[in-house]
Design an enzyme around this catalytic site. Sequence first.
Site, PDB file in Angstrom:
ATOM      1  N   VAL A  83       0.834  -1.204   0.000  1.00 12.43           N
ATOM      2  CA  VAL A  83       0.000   0.000   0.000  1.00 12.43           C
ATOM      3  C   VAL A  83       0.869   1.255   0.000  1.00 12.43           C
ATOM      4  CG1 VAL A  83      -1.664   1.335   1.348  1.00 12.43           C
ATOM      5  CG2 VAL A  83      -1.964  -1.135   1.101  1.00 12.43           C
ATOM      6  N   TRP A 140       2.291   1.722  -3.331  1.00 15.97           N
ATOM      7  CA  TRP A 140       1.201   2.110  -4.227  1.00 15.97           C
ATOM      8  C   TRP A 140       0.983   3.620  -4.189  1.00 15.97           C
ATOM      9  CZ3 TRP A 140      -3.794   4.171  -3.788  1.00 15.97           C
ATOM     10  CH2 TRP A 140      -4.636   3.960  -4.888  1.00 15.97           C
ATOM     11  N   HIS A 141       1.167   4.230  -3.003  1.00 19.23           N
ATOM     12  CA  HIS A 141       1.030   5.680  -2.904  1.00 19.23           C
ATOM     13  C   HIS A 141       2.206   6.390  -3.560  1.00 19.23           C
ATOM     14  CE1 HIS A 141      -2.011   4.756   0.213  1.00 19.23           C
ATOM     15  NE2 HIS A 141      -2.478   5.950  -0.083  1.00 19.23           N
ATOM     16  N   ASP A 142       3.411   5.972  -3.212  1.00 15.52           N
ATOM     17  CA  ASP A 142       4.621   6.563  -3.792  1.00 15.52           C
ATOM     18  C   ASP A 142       5.816   5.787  -3.264  1.00 15.52           C
ATOM     19  OD1 ASP A 142       6.226   8.151  -5.273  1.00 15.52           O
ATOM     20  OD2 ASP A 142       5.664  10.052  -4.329  1.00 15.52           O
TER      21      ASP A 142
END
Length: 505
Positions: A388, A391-393
């Site tokens: 996760v 997935w954001h950065d």
Amino acid sequence: MFKAAMDASNETNPNYPKFAHLLSQGWMFGRKVDNSDQQYRFFRDNFPLLCGLVLLHTSLRRGVNLIAGNHKRTGFDFVFGXDIHLCSTRDEFLPYFDSLGYXIFPFLKYIKRNDVATXTYVDXTAILSLFLNDNYXSCTIWNRFYRSWISEVSFQDGMCFSISHCXRMLSYNLDYIEKRKSASEESNLELKNSSSSLSELDDRERLVAPIPLTDYNFVNYMAYITYAPLFIAGPIITFNDYIYQSDYKAMSSVKDYKRTFIYFLRFAFCILVMEFLLHFMYVVAVSKTKAWEGDTPFQLSMLGLFNLNIIWLKLLIPWRLFRLWSLIDGIDPPENMIRCMDNNFSTLAFWRAWHRSYNRWIIRYIYIPLGGGGKYRILNSLCVFSFVAIWHDIELKLLMWGWLVVIFIIPELAATAIFKNYQHEPWYRHVCALGAVINIWMMMLANLFGFCMGKDGTMSLIKTLFTTAVGLRFLFLSLGALFVGSQVMFELREAEKRRGVNVKC
């Protein structure tokens, strides 16, 4: 609470000159607006263009339906989505990877662990796409005209598109692999387009809808991963769910126009709330410039709290716009935010309610295949939150945020296991409220560290809380307030249960 956040960020604060340059001219009561968040600024400034795109897509859909009559929706989605896909994303190489992926995936069935091979290929494709885009980005002549308009409404960067496509590609191919492994064709429904005899599956049943193997084809694949209403930012819908709703059974909810209109009114109200916050408290600009010198612990806490609320709203508003667009178009995707972020006391329940469609995707395609909540629950959670975070950065700060969340889950799991046999005791509710207070503080600190105030701001807040008299006084008062608030949240959920509502968060 509102006043404390306003005092810490308005013109009367001595730190105002440090962040005044980030403010823009607003439209509410002659006040300036804090439009300094890059993601939401792109969405806010180009909101009229997005509305135009919604109107264009809806008009074309209605026109095609009138002309073509009874046809498969996925044909229209394939043509319209492919155009948006080619023209709006700055990742020039992604369409080629999508097509290449479809051609390669059938050969993965000959590999023993084809689910692992699929995940490995898709992840490597996403990383390679990022690398090529960053180093060899170009803009072809034919799509420059389209980009001058369409790219303005696409507020995600190339990475978000790559990882979002990673999620869609995995959904298609893992659903395909599961279908090939499933029982014989006798398990299929006798599906016929627009069949009124089909029973309506609920949202969980649609995840494993018995779609015929012939529906796993290139047109449906591209139509799914480029479906226009959900292409830019989601919510995420699985391939099985999308095909079931598109070609076999439309949900009764999309025909309930009163419900859709009420959803539109709620969406409009959320925009007004966001505009009010951005015009009356400039907490995002303060966090960007770290202009909190001399602020009290209460003010620092409110800066952090309203920063988190703005983050929640800046995600909620686009997601609700795109879900509203999808509902108008005839597809009912999951609601991403089913609770206000301030109405949460459980770390586990918080993540069920935050980005709910992504949470379901994670559980179905990552958490359960890893083993779910068995003896390796903590390790599986660590893997999930690491994914996760990436997935954001790709930032160390976000990886640390993901690991902090897992660490903060452990006390809740332990307390739940210890006290589960005492649920009928009169003191059980109050012990839960104490645990809720601790949970709320831990969740706030983790999210302040990851998304708002960073290391410096979070450490400054902790230092003032524990090393100053005013900080200690505020800490104990806030603990009492959160204890009472937790009791209110408990009662709200009990009232929901009495009405037959149980959303498990």
